[in-house]
Motif scaffolding. Structure first.
Motif, PDB file in Angstrom:
ATOM      1  N   GLU A 192      -6.562  72.163  55.506  1.00 34.38           N
ATOM      2  CA  GLU A 192      -5.791  73.120  56.301  1.00 34.38           C
ATOM      3  C   GLU A 192      -5.468  74.359  55.479  1.00 34.38           C
ATOM      4  O   GLU A 192      -5.582  75.480  55.967  1.00 34.38           O
ATOM      5  CB  GLU A 192      -4.506  72.472  56.824  1.00 34.38           C
ATOM      6  CG  GLU A 192      -4.741  71.492  57.963  1.00 34.38           C
ATOM      7  CD  GLU A 192      -3.499  70.701  58.354  1.00 34.38           C
ATOM      8  OE1 GLU A 192      -2.515  70.686  57.580  1.00 34.38           O
ATOM      9  OE2 GLU A 192      -3.523  70.106  59.448  1.00 34.38           O
ATOM     10  N   SER A 211      -8.604  76.292  55.024  1.00 33.54           N
ATOM     11  CA  SER A 211      -8.922  76.946  56.292  1.00 33.54           C
ATOM     12  C   SER A 211      -8.078  78.215  56.478  1.00 33.54           C
ATOM     13  O   SER A 211      -8.589  79.255  56.900  1.00 33.54           O
ATOM     14  CB  SER A 211      -8.669  75.974  57.443  1.00 33.54           C
ATOM     15  OG  SER A 211      -8.847  76.617  58.677  1.00 33.54           O
ATOM     16  N   GLU A 212      -6.798  78.126  56.147  1.00 29.69           N
ATOM     17  CA  GLU A 212      -5.924  79.306  56.243  1.00 29.69           C
ATOM     18  C   GLU A 212      -6.404  80.416  55.306  1.00 29.69           C
ATOM     19  O   GLU A 212      -6.426  81.587  55.681  1.00 29.69           O
ATOM     20  CB  GLU A 212      -4.483  78.922  55.914  1.00 29.69           C
ATOM     21  CG  GLU A 212      -3.796  78.087  56.973  1.00 29.69           C
ATOM     22  CD  GLU A 212      -2.419  77.591  56.548  1.00 29.69           C
ATOM     23  OE1 GLU A 212      -1.882  78.083  55.538  1.00 29.69           O
ATOM     24  OE2 GLU A 212      -1.883  76.703  57.235  1.00 29.69           O
ATOM     25  N   GLN A 213      -6.784  80.032  54.091  1.00 28.98           N
ATOM     26  CA  GLN A 213      -7.271  81.016  53.126  1.00 28.98           C
ATOM     27  C   GLN A 213      -8.566  81.656  53.609  1.00 28.98           C
ATOM     28  O   GLN A 213      -8.738  82.877  53.505  1.00 28.98           O
ATOM     29  CB  GLN A 213      -7.478  80.359  51.750  1.00 28.98           C
ATOM     30  CG  GLN A 213      -6.190  79.931  51.093  1.00 28.98           C
ATOM     31  CD  GLN A 213      -6.423  79.068  49.856  1.00 28.98           C
ATOM     32  OE1 GLN A 213      -7.519  78.558  49.623  1.00 28.98           O
ATOM     33  NE2 GLN A 213      -5.378  78.878  49.061  1.00 28.98           N
ATOM     34  N   THR A 259      -9.567  81.901  56.707  1.00 24.12           N
ATOM     35  CA  THR A 259      -9.241  82.727  57.866  1.00 24.12           C
ATOM     36  C   THR A 259      -8.706  84.087  57.407  1.00 24.12           C
ATOM     37  O   THR A 259      -9.088  85.122  57.966  1.00 24.12           O
ATOM     38  CB  THR A 259      -8.207  82.016  58.765  1.00 24.12           C
ATOM     39  OG1 THR A 259      -8.771  80.794  59.226  1.00 24.12           O
ATOM     40  CG2 THR A 259      -7.821  82.876  59.951  1.00 24.12           C
ATOM     41  N   LYS A 263      -9.389  85.551  54.570  1.00 26.90           N
ATOM     42  CA  LYS A 263     -10.521  86.286  54.005  1.00 26.90           C
ATOM     43  C   LYS A 263     -11.399  86.873  55.110  1.00 26.90           C
ATOM     44  O   LYS A 263     -11.834  88.020  55.034  1.00 26.90           O
ATOM     45  CB  LYS A 263     -11.370  85.385  53.108  1.00 26.90           C
ATOM     46  CG  LYS A 263     -10.749  85.086  51.763  1.00 26.90           C
ATOM     47  CD  LYS A 263     -11.658  84.195  50.930  1.00 26.90           C
ATOM     48  CE  LYS A 263     -11.021  83.825  49.608  1.00 26.90           C
ATOM     49  NZ  LYS A 263     -11.873  82.923  48.817  1.00 26.90           N
ATOM     50  N   VAL A 264     -11.667  86.069  56.135  1.00 26.54           N
ATOM     51  CA  VAL A 264     -12.501  86.537  57.247  1.00 26.54           C
ATOM     52  C   VAL A 264     -11.824  87.712  57.954  1.00 26.54           C
ATOM     53  O   VAL A 264     -12.461  88.710  58.288  1.00 26.54           O
ATOM     54  CB  VAL A 264     -12.794  85.393  58.244  1.00 26.54           C
ATOM     55  CG1 VAL A 264     -13.371  85.918  59.540  1.00 26.54           C
ATOM     56  CG2 VAL A 264     -13.745  84.379  57.614  1.00 26.54           C
ATOM     57  N   THR A 265     -10.509  87.600  58.142  1.00 28.07           N
ATOM     58  CA  THR A 265      -9.762  88.682  58.783  1.00 28.07           C
ATOM     59  C   THR A 265      -9.850  89.956  57.944  1.00 28.07           C
ATOM     60  O   THR A 265     -10.092  91.041  58.479  1.00 28.07           O
ATOM     61  CB  THR A 265      -8.290  88.266  58.986  1.00 28.07           C
ATOM     62  OG1 THR A 265      -8.251  87.108  59.818  1.00 28.07           O
ATOM     63  CG2 THR A 265      -7.484  89.380  59.630  1.00 28.07           C
ATOM     64  N   THR A 287     -13.387  91.324  58.149  1.00 26.54           N
ATOM     65  CA  THR A 287     -13.621  91.915  59.465  1.00 26.54           C
ATOM     66  C   THR A 287     -12.969  93.288  59.546  1.00 26.54           C
ATOM     67  O   THR A 287     -13.568  94.240  60.051  1.00 26.54           O
ATOM     68  CB  THR A 287     -13.070  90.995  60.573  1.00 26.54           C
ATOM     69  OG1 THR A 287     -13.733  89.733  60.476  1.00 26.54           O
ATOM     70  CG2 THR A 287     -13.301  91.578  61.946  1.00 26.54           C
TER      71      THR A 287
END
Length: 106
Positions: free
Chosen positions: A41, A44-46, A48, A50-52, A55
């Motif tokens: 989890e 996953s937060e990390q 997310t 990075k992806v944000t 983007t």
């Protein structure tokens, strides 16, 4: 009969011990999986985040690229216009030179 009861009791005790052991193993596995879940989890937060961020950066880069493309298109059009103007000027100069030449001959 007493031996039979003792045998049954012994088997029940062994089963209870196996059940306790099995329960302890399952509890340890649950704790292990719960720990792994928390780690995943967090990961996953990390990811997310990075992806944000990526983007957002990509969006900024696309805006800059779009602006540069428009700027490049404008410069290209200016170059074409300058080339046309230079060709027109060249033709005009050649025409004037011919007139001057013909005036000198007269």
């Amino acid at each position: 009969v007493v031996n039979c009861h003792q045998d049954v009791l012994q088997k029940m005790k062994q089963k209870i011990q196996r059940d306790h052991s099995h329960k302890a193993n399952l509890k340890a596995r649950v704790e292990e999986l719960t720990s792994e879940k928390k780690e995943l989890e967090l990961e996953s937060e990390q990811m997310t985040a990075k992806v944000t961020a990526c983007t957002s950066h990509l969006s900024e880069m696309l805006e800059k690229l779009s602006a540069k493309t428009i700027e490049a298109d404008d410069l290209k059009e200016k170059c074409h216009k300058l080339a046309r103007d230079m060709e027109f000027s060249k033709v005009s100069i050649e025409g004037m030179q011919k007139r001057i030449s013909s005036m000198k001959k007269e």
